[in-house]
Design an enzyme around this catalytic site. Structure first.
Site, PDB file in Angstrom:
ATOM      1  N   GLU A 152      35.062 -14.212  98.697  1.00  0.00           N
ATOM      2  CA  GLU A 152      36.524 -14.186  98.619  1.00  0.00           C
ATOM      3  C   GLU A 152      37.114 -15.543  99.021  1.00  0.00           C
ATOM      4  O   GLU A 152      38.060 -16.035  98.398  1.00  0.00           O
ATOM      5  CB  GLU A 152      37.091 -13.069  99.514  1.00  0.00           C
ATOM      6  N   GLU A 194      27.938 -29.167 102.002  1.00  0.00           N
ATOM      7  CA  GLU A 194      27.320 -27.960 102.515  1.00  0.00           C
ATOM      8  C   GLU A 194      27.182 -26.894 101.444  1.00  0.00           C
ATOM      9  O   GLU A 194      26.309 -26.043 101.508  1.00  0.00           O
ATOM     10  CB  GLU A 194      28.181 -27.433 103.672  1.00  0.00           C
ATOM     11  N   GLY A 224      29.637 -25.932 116.160  1.00  0.00           N
ATOM     12  CA  GLY A 224      30.486 -24.993 116.898  1.00  0.00           C
ATOM     13  C   GLY A 224      31.842 -24.851 116.226  1.00  0.00           C
ATOM     14  O   GLY A 224      32.770 -25.599 116.515  1.00  0.00           O
TER      15      GLY A 224
END
Lengths: 321, 379
Positions: free
Chosen positions: B366, B248, B131
């Site tokens: 970006e 990740e 979350g």
């Protein structure tokens, strides 16, 4: 990095930096004296006894210093001679891959060709050269052999592939040098009241540049490891060459863009790297050549076979480590 | 100054045997998988397969045995992940728990939290989601407004999360909340492990442009969360969240999302392709091989305890660009009938529409290039 490799790199770095403004006549004796030519020749045959990772380290530095003399070609020539069991002669030996021009051919005392499973050593007086230059102004001479070779022996090496690896290694260094120039320029050049580096658009472009240089570094290292650890590295060399060409396509325009007109002058160093990169893109096989060769190899493996082959090859390198 | 120094990928043990174990397991389950399920595999769900992976010891591979893990190395885990993705195995249900939430709990969680969640995660039975994003706080995660107020009964949580992948199939959400009233930006944030069946917590679907349900909104309406749901240190949430980002960003999931389409293309054109298609396959293979070199090298650096933030951002940006371009390059080169039922057509259509998501999840180009520019000292 092994101690030997560090010593080798230190020596190469020092010498190459001195040679960056030399011509062939000035540079070659120094290179010959340093002994890079026998980098891949076993110690028992009087060579340096190095491996392909050593070759990568040296050629990367040659590319980074835009050495205006042959570093890669004699390394490959002496390697092939040693592998084929042909005694190496004195002097500068260049290479002739099938159907391709000979780098620095007019200066060669000897030429090694590999064709139809056979390596041959040709004396310069049995070579007829039609002279030419690449976009960087370096000799690139078409050869026809006018007499019999001095010696021939069976050889299953793919000279075009080894040449392509050499250009990948040199390109990794040239891209780093161009990148370093660009970083220096955007940090010091002020426009619109601030350093170019402070513009977000410039930051993004430089990040993209670094990604491309990184990809070539990874490809070159993977390729050198495969040359050292596998029986043949055709898959890795084709992949690395294609990826390097893509990086040159993407990175050199950024290098020139951030420099503006300054980077387009003969005086400024950038063109030493970018003109070589432009040429290396098609030396020892352009994109179409390597893409079709690799694509056919993969098509023969089949969809799932590609992954099985790629992982089997890299797993063999784990065992070799 | 080499931008991407290479570290060799040298996992211990019998790696070919480990690959074979994964391949055999996939072969036992794959008959029930739709083609579309096999594309973009870490966003596809199969609970039975997740449990089978857990039972085979292929989840939680580098976690402590005390919590159901197997104490193998990160690099062995990497091999399993890349096999699952390349074979198109639906691994989405357990992906976040195995990659991120579990390791974060191991590092920052309390003993009770570890006992509560980790063994189930290791079995492939407990799933987690993250979350982070909120309305008006997408790429700019630090502008979190969901609040958690400490009361004697527990944390009173109010606010809303959005774009939460897999929340509808997850048991718990590791949620970034503002625990210090009036704090701003990176300060005053904390992480709470919130069970999604708690009263006052509502998960609502967002259907994406492929027609699929991955995204969710999570609403917190004065939800009472036990005080011991705090993970790590109060106020340290931002640091805890960002510490895991290199894990990740550099994984094989950043370049293999469209791999099944390359497999289908190679099979469709057969062993003797015309030059144009052969060249396309060659160029795609070259990028695939190079990305794998880069991703493996970054994994080896993580395994060695380095913190390759820039390298990870580079892998993700290049990897996303490749996996995103693959469908449109295939479309441009092959005269595929998009309405046909062939494997190639179905995968092409599915991945064309999926592919915009690749560069959203985990940071846009970006954002990544901003991280790289920072690493280069430009900002």
């Amino acid at each position: 990095m092994s101690d030997n490799r560090q010593l080798l790199a230190d020596m190469a770095e020092g010498l190459f930096a001195e040679l960056s403004d030399a011509d062939f006549a000035g540079a070659w004796p120094r290179l010959a004296e340093a002994g890079f030519s026998t980098l891949l020749v076993p110690e028992e045959k009087g060579g340096f006894g190095g491996d392909w990772v050593d070759v990568l380290a040296v050629l990367r530095l040659a590319g980074r210093n835009a050495v205006p003399a042959p570093v890669a070609e004699p390394i490959l020539a002496h390697y092939l001679l040693a592998r084929a069991g042909i005694d190496a002669p004195e002097g500068f030996v260049s290479i002739a891959a099938p159907g391709r021009r000979v780098p620095w051919g007019r200066h060669a005392d000897w030429v090694v060709s590999v064709e139809d499973g056979k390596a041959s050593l040709h004396a310069a007086d049995a070579c007829m050269f039609v002279e030419g230059v690449n976009p960087a102004g370096e000799p690139l001479d078409a050869v026809s052999f006018t007499g019999a070779p001095i010696a021939s022996a069976p050889c299953d090496h793919d000279l075009a592939a080894l040449g392509a690896f050499a250009r990948v290694a040199q390109a990794s260094g040239a891209l780093e040098a161009a990148f370093a120039l660009a970083i220096e320029h955007v940090n010091t050049r002020h426009q619109f009241g601030r350093a170019l580096a402070k513009f977000q658009a410039v930051q993004q472009a430089m990040a993209e540049f670094s990604e491309e240089a990184a990809a070539v570094d990874a490809a070159a290292a993977g390729c050198a490891a495969a040359l050292d650890g596998l029986d043949e590295a055709g898959f890795e060399i084709a992949s690395a060459k294609l990826r390097t060409n893509l990086a040159i396509d993407r990175a050199t325009p950024i290098a020139h863009r951030v420099h503006g007109a300054i980077g387009f002058t003969m005086e400024y160093a950038l063109n030493r790297y970018t003109r070589r990169l432009m040429s290396w893109r098609s030396e020892f096989g352009n994109d179409a050549f390597w893409a079709e060769r690799l694509g056919r190899q993969v098509a023969a493996l089949g969809g799932k076979g590609l992954w099985l082959e790629m992982t089997a090859r890299s797993d063999r390198l784990i065992d070799a480590a | 100054m080499q931008i991407f120094p290479i570290r060799p990928f040298n996992p211990p043990g019998d790696i070919p045997a480990l690959r074979q174990q994964v391949r055999d397991l996939v072969a036992r389950h794959e008959s029930r998988w739709q083609l579309e399920t096999r594309a973009n595999p870490w966003f596809s769900f199969d609970a039975e397969f997740s449990k089978a992976l857990g039972a085979a010891g292929l989840l939680a591979m580098n976690w402590p045995k005390a919590y159901g893990g197997h104490e193998r190395t990160m690099l062995e885990r990497y091999v399993v992940l890349e096999e699952l993705l390349a074979l198109g195995a639906p691994a989405g249900l357990h992906w976040i728990a195995d990659r991120q939430t579990g390791p974060l709990l191991i590092r920052y969680g309390t003993e009770a939290q570890k006992r509560k969640y980790l063994p189930g995660m290791a079995r492939g039975e407990i799933y987690a989601c993250i979350g982070l994003s909120e309305p008006n706080a997408g790429s700019d995660l630090a502008s979190v407004r969901t609040s958690a107020r400490r009361t004697p009964e527990g944390w009173r949580v109010n606010g809303q999360k959005v774009w939460t992948s897999g929340a509808h199939r997850s048991h718990a959400a590791l949620t970034l909340v503002r625990t210090e009233e009036g704090s701003e930006r990176h300060a005053g944030l904390s992480q709470l492990m919130i069970d999604l069946d708690t009263p006052g917590v509502t998960v609502r679907p967002i259907v994406d442009m492929t027609g699929s349900h991955h995204f969710n909104e999570i609403f917190f309406d004065d939800a009472l969360i036990p005080l011991d749901a705090l993970v790590g240190t109060e106020g340290n949430g931002w640091k805890q969240v960002t510490a895991e980002l290199a894990l990740e960003r550099s994984g094989p999931e950043r370049y293999l999302s469209s791999h099944m389409l390359l497999v289908a293309l190679i099979d469709a054109i057969g062993p003797d392709p015309e030059p144009g298609i052969a060249q396309l396959i060659g160029r795609l293979t070259a990028e695939l091989w190079t990305l794998r070199q880069m991703s493996m090298s970054t994994a080896a650096k993580l395994d060695a305890g380095e913190d390759p933030v820039v390298e990870a951002a580079i892998v993700k940006d290049l990897g996303n660009a490749y996996e995103q371009a693959l469908p449109r390059l295939v479309q441009a080169a092959v005269d595929a009938d998009l309405a046909a039922k062939s494997d190639l057509s179905r995968l092409l259509v599915w991945l064309l529409v999926q592919s915009p998501s690749y560069s959203l999840r985990g940071g846009t180009p970006e954002v990544l290039r901003g991280i790289i520019a920072k690493g280069l000292g430009l900002r």
